[in-house]
Design an enzyme around this catalytic site. Structure first.
Site, PDB file in Angstrom:
ATOM      1  N   LYS A 287     -17.268   3.246   6.620  1.00  0.00           N
ATOM      2  CA  LYS A 287     -17.568   1.957   7.268  1.00  0.00           C
ATOM      3  C   LYS A 287     -16.926   1.789   8.648  1.00  0.00           C
ATOM      4  O   LYS A 287     -17.438   1.045   9.479  1.00  0.00           O
ATOM      5  CB  LYS A 287     -17.149   0.799   6.360  1.00  0.00           C
TER       6      LYS A 287
ATOM      7  N   THR B 221       1.055  -7.538  -0.151  1.00  0.00           N
ATOM      8  CA  THR B 221       1.812  -7.112   1.033  1.00  0.00           C
ATOM      9  C   THR B 221       1.606  -8.166   2.113  1.00  0.00           C
ATOM     10  O   THR B 221       0.547  -8.229   2.746  1.00  0.00           O
ATOM     11  CB  THR B 221       1.299  -5.729   1.522  1.00  0.00           C
TER      12      THR B 221
ATOM     13  N   ASP C  31     -21.879  -7.713   4.923  1.00  0.00           N
ATOM     14  CA  ASP C  31     -21.031  -8.104   3.785  1.00  0.00           C
ATOM     15  C   ASP C  31     -20.515  -9.542   3.945  1.00  0.00           C
ATOM     16  O   ASP C  31     -20.615 -10.349   3.019  1.00  0.00           O
ATOM     17  CB  ASP C  31     -19.822  -7.162   3.659  1.00  0.00           C
TER      18      ASP C  31
ATOM     19  N   ASN D 134     -21.646  -1.870   7.678  1.00  0.00           N
ATOM     20  CA  ASN D 134     -22.235  -1.408   6.405  1.00  0.00           C
ATOM     21  C   ASN D 134     -23.732  -1.145   6.533  1.00  0.00           C
ATOM     22  O   ASN D 134     -24.338  -0.581   5.637  1.00  0.00           O
ATOM     23  CB  ASN D 134     -21.970  -2.408   5.270  1.00  0.00           C
TER      24      ASN D 134
HETATM   25  P1  ATR Z   1     -11.304  -3.013  -0.036  1.00  0.00           P
HETATM   26  O1  ATR Z   1     -11.567  -2.252   1.229  1.00  0.00           O
HETATM   27  O2  ATR Z   1     -12.295  -2.725  -1.134  1.00  0.00           O
HETATM   28  O3  ATR Z   1     -11.126  -4.472   0.178  1.00  0.00           O
HETATM   29  P2  ATR Z   1      -8.549  -2.114  -0.021  1.00  0.00           P
HETATM   30  O4  ATR Z   1      -8.593  -1.966   1.448  1.00  0.00           O
HETATM   31  O5  ATR Z   1      -7.979  -1.016  -0.819  1.00  0.00           O
HETATM   32  O6  ATR Z   1      -9.975  -2.393  -0.659  1.00  0.00           O
HETATM   33  O7  ATR Z   1      -7.783  -3.485  -0.332  1.00  0.00           O
HETATM   34  C1  ATR Z   1      -7.391  -3.808  -1.580  1.00  0.00           C
HETATM   35  C2  ATR Z   1      -6.722  -5.184  -1.602  1.00  0.00           C
HETATM   36  O8  ATR Z   1      -6.387  -5.438  -2.954  1.00  0.00           O
HETATM   37  C3  ATR Z   1      -5.425  -5.271  -0.820  1.00  0.00           C
HETATM   38  O9  ATR Z   1      -5.257  -6.596  -0.374  1.00  0.00           O
HETATM   39  C4  ATR Z   1      -4.385  -4.930  -1.887  1.00  0.00           C
HETATM   40  O10 ATR Z   1      -3.097  -5.459  -1.650  1.00  0.00           O
HETATM   41  P3  ATR Z   1      -2.034  -4.667  -0.694  1.00  0.00           P
HETATM   42  O11 ATR Z   1      -2.455  -4.950   0.703  1.00  0.00           O
HETATM   43  O12 ATR Z   1      -0.727  -5.239  -1.039  1.00  0.00           O
HETATM   44  O13 ATR Z   1      -2.180  -3.211  -1.066  1.00  0.00           O
HETATM   45  C5  ATR Z   1      -4.985  -5.620  -3.077  1.00  0.00           C
HETATM   46  N1  ATR Z   1      -4.538  -5.036  -4.351  1.00  0.00           N
HETATM   47  C6  ATR Z   1      -5.024  -3.921  -4.948  1.00  0.00           C
HETATM   48  N2  ATR Z   1      -4.397  -3.703  -6.122  1.00  0.00           N
HETATM   49  C7  ATR Z   1      -3.478  -4.695  -6.268  1.00  0.00           C
HETATM   50  C8  ATR Z   1      -2.528  -5.050  -7.281  1.00  0.00           C
HETATM   51  N3  ATR Z   1      -2.389  -4.311  -8.394  1.00  0.00           N
HETATM   52  N4  ATR Z   1      -1.780  -6.156  -7.094  1.00  0.00           N
HETATM   53  C9  ATR Z   1      -1.918  -6.924  -5.998  1.00  0.00           C
HETATM   54  N5  ATR Z   1      -2.799  -6.642  -4.996  1.00  0.00           N
HETATM   55  C10 ATR Z   1      -3.580  -5.555  -5.128  1.00  0.00           C
END
Ligand code: ATR
Length: 261
Positions: free
Chosen positions: A51, A138, A87, A72
């Protein structure tokens, strides 16, 4: 799911076209595009992990896609590649299902700060009006996304979001927490949610995440990821064909496929 949807729409609208899923390894997009164009490809979707990488290969980039920083959907026009992001707009359109909700007047909590959150945050920010708060495990990523969105919202932790949840009219989970096979997890606890809040999950497998199940039990309005998925596909279809597809037909195809799983 996308080939099923688009091919059914082509058939329904008598359009002589085919949508195929092609697996391309990260970094290989540049090599693959000439062969796509050589086969008469008029447009394509790109998904993870392409992407962002696709942007450097485009001739033109839609301003919203530029702001989101991810594409996308690509339209091939006279051998020129034009990149879009459907999206975020797909999500925004899905909110129209809630006829009493005016998103431009709403306090919105976005959970997560990954790619999906970015598309939704930038679209809501460009649409104007909505007051945005971004909650993320985070915190620094939420702060960064907020800064990028150029809105005057807030970035908070998931704990803070849980304790001040009553403030929000709309809550959107953009993380993968609750997606199969981890169906027993939710991104945050809903004990403080408002009874008439709108709780959206962009996950569609399962069709009802634990978050939505809990929200429903609290009296909230809920929406799963299907309406967003359908609408991002419909917007792409419109870009490629100029036609507005039948959202009900698309919805039925998604549910038939999900129920087979
Ligand atoms: P996408 O591109 O599909 O949105 P990504 O870039 O991997 O996926 O983002 C995942 C999001 O889910 C992030 O905000 C991540 O939090 P962090 O920035 O702290 O990594 C969040 N996330 C994924 N698993 C998590 C968990 N077990 N607990 C809390 N937040 C989670």
């Amino acid at each position: 799911m996308s080939p099923n949807i688009h091919n059914a729409l082509f058939e329904n609208l008598n359009i002589d076209a085919k949508y195929e899923a092609i697996q391309i390894a990260k970094g290989q997009l540049r090599e693959e595009i000439p062969s796509l164009l050589g086969r008469g490809c008029r447009g394509f979707n790109v998904t993870i992990p392409h992407k962002v990488d696709i942007i450097s290969l485009l001739d033109e980039l839609d301003p919203l896609a530029e702001r989101i920083g991810a594409v996308n959907t690509v339209l091939v026009n006279n051998h020129k590649l034009i990149g879009y992001n459907t999206d975020g707009p797909g999500f925004l359109e899905s909110l129209k299902q809630f006829d009493k909700l005016n998103i431009n007047d709403a306090k919105v909590l976005i959970i997560g700060s990954g790619g999906a959150a970015r598309a939704i945050v930038m679209t809501l920010a460009m649409n104007g009006g909505a007051k945005l708060t971004i909650a993320n495990r985070t915190l620094s990523k939420a702060q960064e996304l907020l800064m990028h969105s150029k809105t005057s919202g807030r970035a908070i932790t998931l704990d803070e979001a849980e304790s001040c949840l009553a403030q929000y009219d709309v809550i959107i989970n953009t993380t993968s927490i609750g997606m199969s096979p981890q169906r027993d997890k939710t991104p945050l606890k809903l004990q403080n949610v408002k009874k008439d809040a709108y709780v959206c999950d962009i996950i569609y497998n399962p069709l009802q995440t634990l978050l939505l199940e809990e929200a429903k039990a609290k009296g909230c309005y809920v929406q799963n990821g299907v309406p967003m998925f359908i609408r991002q596909a419909a917007l792409a279809f419109k870009l490629w064909t100029g036609r507005n597809p039948d959202l009900n037909q698309m919805n039925n195809i998604v549910y038939q496929n999900m129920l087979k799983k």
